[in-house]
Motif scaffolding. Structure first.
Motif, PDB file in Angstrom:
ATOM      1  N   CYS A 163       0.837  -1.193   0.000  1.00 17.43           N
ATOM      2  CA  CYS A 163       0.000   0.000   0.000  1.00 17.43           C
ATOM      3  C   CYS A 163       0.878   1.251   0.000  1.00 17.43           C
ATOM      4  O   CYS A 163       1.720   1.426   0.888  1.00 17.43           O
ATOM      5  N   GLY A 164       0.693   2.102  -1.001  1.00 16.10           N
ATOM      6  CA  GLY A 164       1.482   3.323  -1.096  1.00 16.10           C
ATOM      7  C   GLY A 164       1.282   4.244   0.096  1.00 16.10           C
ATOM      8  O   GLY A 164       2.231   4.831   0.614  1.00 16.10           O
ATOM      9  N   PHE A 165       0.035   4.389   0.564  1.00 13.10           N
ATOM     10  CA  PHE A 165      -0.237   5.244   1.722  1.00 13.10           C
ATOM     11  C   PHE A 165       0.466   4.702   2.963  1.00 13.10           C
ATOM     12  O   PHE A 165       1.087   5.449   3.713  1.00 13.10           O
ATOM     13  N   CYS A 166       0.372   3.394   3.181  1.00 14.91           N
ATOM     14  CA  CYS A 166       1.001   2.763   4.350  1.00 14.91           C
ATOM     15  C   CYS A 166       2.518   2.890   4.291  1.00 14.91           C
ATOM     16  O   CYS A 166       3.169   3.149   5.305  1.00 14.91           O
ATOM     17  N   THR A 167       3.077   2.707   3.107  1.00 16.71           N
ATOM     18  CA  THR A 167       4.524   2.831   2.930  1.00 16.71           C
ATOM     19  C   THR A 167       4.969   4.265   3.200  1.00 16.71           C
ATOM     20  O   THR A 167       6.005   4.496   3.839  1.00 16.71           O
ATOM     21  N   THR A 168       4.183   5.240   2.745  1.00 16.51           N
ATOM     22  CA  THR A 168       4.485   6.642   3.008  1.00 16.51           C
ATOM     23  C   THR A 168       4.442   6.926   4.511  1.00 16.51           C
ATOM     24  O   THR A 168       5.317   7.604   5.057  1.00 16.51           O
ATOM     25  N   ALA A 169       3.427   6.392   5.187  1.00 18.02           N
ATOM     26  CA  ALA A 169       3.302   6.586   6.634  1.00 18.02           C
ATOM     27  C   ALA A 169       4.483   5.946   7.373  1.00 18.02           C
ATOM     28  O   ALA A 169       5.045   6.538   8.305  1.00 18.02           O
ATOM     29  N   ALA A 170       4.878   4.750   6.951  1.00 19.86           N
ATOM     30  CA  ALA A 170       6.023   4.079   7.582  1.00 19.86           C
ATOM     31  C   ALA A 170       7.305   4.882   7.365  1.00 19.86           C
ATOM     32  O   ALA A 170       8.134   5.007   8.271  1.00 19.86           O
TER      33      ALA A 170
ATOM     34  N   PRO B  65      12.070   3.752  18.948  1.00 22.56           N
ATOM     35  CA  PRO B  65      13.003   2.636  19.133  1.00 22.56           C
ATOM     36  C   PRO B  65      12.371   1.308  18.694  1.00 22.56           C
ATOM     37  O   PRO B  65      12.070   0.444  19.511  1.00 22.56           O
ATOM     38  N   ALA B  66      12.139   1.196  17.395  1.00 21.61           N
ATOM     39  CA  ALA B  66      11.504  -0.001  16.849  1.00 21.61           C
ATOM     40  C   ALA B  66      11.997  -0.231  15.427  1.00 21.61           C
ATOM     41  O   ALA B  66      12.397   0.706  14.747  1.00 21.61           O
ATOM     42  N   ASP B  67      11.939  -1.475  15.013  1.00 15.46           N
ATOM     43  CA  ASP B  67      12.210  -1.807  13.622  1.00 15.46           C
ATOM     44  C   ASP B  67      10.897  -1.656  12.858  1.00 15.46           C
ATOM     45  O   ASP B  67       9.814  -1.888  13.409  1.00 15.46           O
ATOM     46  N   ILE B  68      10.977  -1.267  11.600  1.00 15.17           N
ATOM     47  CA  ILE B  68       9.801  -1.080  10.767  1.00 15.17           C
ATOM     48  C   ILE B  68       9.914  -2.048   9.598  1.00 15.17           C
ATOM     49  O   ILE B  68      10.922  -2.057   8.895  1.00 15.17           O
ATOM     50  N   ARG B  69       8.862  -2.859   9.419  1.00 13.71           N
ATOM     51  CA  ARG B  69       8.943  -3.917   8.417  1.00 13.71           C
ATOM     52  C   ARG B  69       7.580  -4.137   7.754  1.00 13.71           C
ATOM     53  O   ARG B  69       6.550  -4.133   8.433  1.00 13.71           O
ATOM     54  N   ALA B  70       7.585  -4.352   6.457  1.00 13.21           N
ATOM     55  CA  ALA B  70       6.356  -4.714   5.746  1.00 13.21           C
ATOM     56  C   ALA B  70       5.935  -6.114   6.168  1.00 13.21           C
ATOM     57  O   ALA B  70       6.777  -6.998   6.351  1.00 13.21           O
ATOM     58  N   TRP B  71       4.638  -6.333   6.317  1.00 18.56           N
ATOM     59  CA  TRP B  71       4.178  -7.644   6.765  1.00 18.56           C
ATOM     60  C   TRP B  71       4.508  -8.725   5.742  1.00 18.56           C
ATOM     61  O   TRP B  71       4.686  -9.888   6.108  1.00 18.56           O
ATOM     62  N   GLN B  72       4.661  -8.339   4.492  1.00 20.37           N
ATOM     63  CA  GLN B  72       4.968  -9.318   3.456  1.00 20.37           C
ATOM     64  C   GLN B  72       6.353  -9.945   3.645  1.00 20.37           C
ATOM     65  O   GLN B  72       6.639 -10.995   3.071  1.00 20.37           O
ATOM     66  N   PHE B  73       7.204  -9.317   4.437  1.00 22.26           N
ATOM     67  CA  PHE B  73       8.566  -9.814   4.684  1.00 22.26           C
ATOM     68  C   PHE B  73       8.778 -10.149   6.153  1.00 22.26           C
ATOM     69  O   PHE B  73       9.886 -10.059   6.658  1.00 22.26           O
TER      70      PHE B  73
ATOM     71  N   MET C  90      -4.063  -0.543  -5.535  1.00 24.00           N
ATOM     72  CA  MET C  90      -3.569  -1.767  -4.905  1.00 24.00           C
ATOM     73  C   MET C  90      -3.933  -1.812  -3.412  1.00 24.00           C
ATOM     74  O   MET C  90      -4.149  -2.873  -2.848  1.00 24.00           O
ATOM     75  N   CYS C  91      -4.048  -0.651  -2.780  1.00 25.06           N
ATOM     76  CA  CYS C  91      -4.338  -0.579  -1.347  1.00 25.06           C
ATOM     77  C   CYS C  91      -5.687  -1.191  -0.987  1.00 25.06           C
ATOM     78  O   CYS C  91      -5.881  -1.636   0.130  1.00 25.06           O
ATOM     79  N   VAL C  92      -6.616  -1.193  -1.918  1.00 26.07           N
ATOM     80  CA  VAL C  92      -7.958  -1.662  -1.623  1.00 26.07           C
ATOM     81  C   VAL C  92      -8.125  -3.162  -1.855  1.00 26.07           C
ATOM     82  O   VAL C  92      -9.039  -3.776  -1.335  1.00 26.07           O
ATOM     83  N   LEU C  93      -7.217  -3.766  -2.591  1.00 29.15           N
ATOM     84  CA  LEU C  93      -7.342  -5.190  -2.904  1.00 29.15           C
ATOM     85  C   LEU C  93      -6.847  -6.076  -1.767  1.00 29.15           C
ATOM     86  O   LEU C  93      -5.843  -5.772  -1.136  1.00 29.15           O
TER      87      LEU C  93
END
Length: 127
Positions: A12-19, A29-37, A117-120
């Motif tokens: 999701c482009g919006f989620c990636t932008t927010a991250a 103090p956290a790691d940031i990771r896409a759920w796909q990985f 893609m964000c809605v699918l």
């Protein structure tokens, strides 16, 4: 875990932008990771949940989602963010935050950075 973990939808482009905003502008103090990985099962959660909401997994393995994950991120970021995080944890602001989060999450494909893609659902996305 040594550090908390922020899990977002990497498709999701919006989620990636927010991250990216969290990573660049907030000292969390956290790691940031896409759920796909991410091995979600090892963290005690599912792809369905990670698709539905932002997740915060603390160092004890507790999983928070949606508006409460946002509150945890804000609290962990320290000043000037933490007062807002504290407010989002108490009723009636907690309830309001949940409603606003669901409204944003349900319309993320329409927001800046969002894509169709964000809605699918994940099983219907290409790639």
């Amino acid at each position: 875990m040594e550090r908390s973990l922020i899990i977002y939808d990497g498709d999701c482009g919006f989620c990636t932008t927010a991250a990216g905003f969290i990573e660049r502008r907030m000292d969390v103090p956290a790691d940031i990771r896409a759920w796909q990985f991410t091995d979600l099962a090892a963290l005690g959660t599912t792809p369905e949940r990670a698709e539905y909401e932002l997740l915060w997994v603390d160092t004890r393995g507790r999983v928070y989602g949606g508006a409460q994950a946002v509150a945890k991120i804000l609290l962990a970021a320290g000043l000037p963010w933490s007062p807002l995080g504290a407010i989002l944890r108490v009723p009636p602001f907690r309830w309001l935050a949940h409603g606003v989060y669901r409204l944003i999450a349900g319309n993320r494909h329409r927001l800046p950075g969002g894509t169709p893609m964000c809605v699918l659902p994940a099983d219907r996305r290409g790639g």
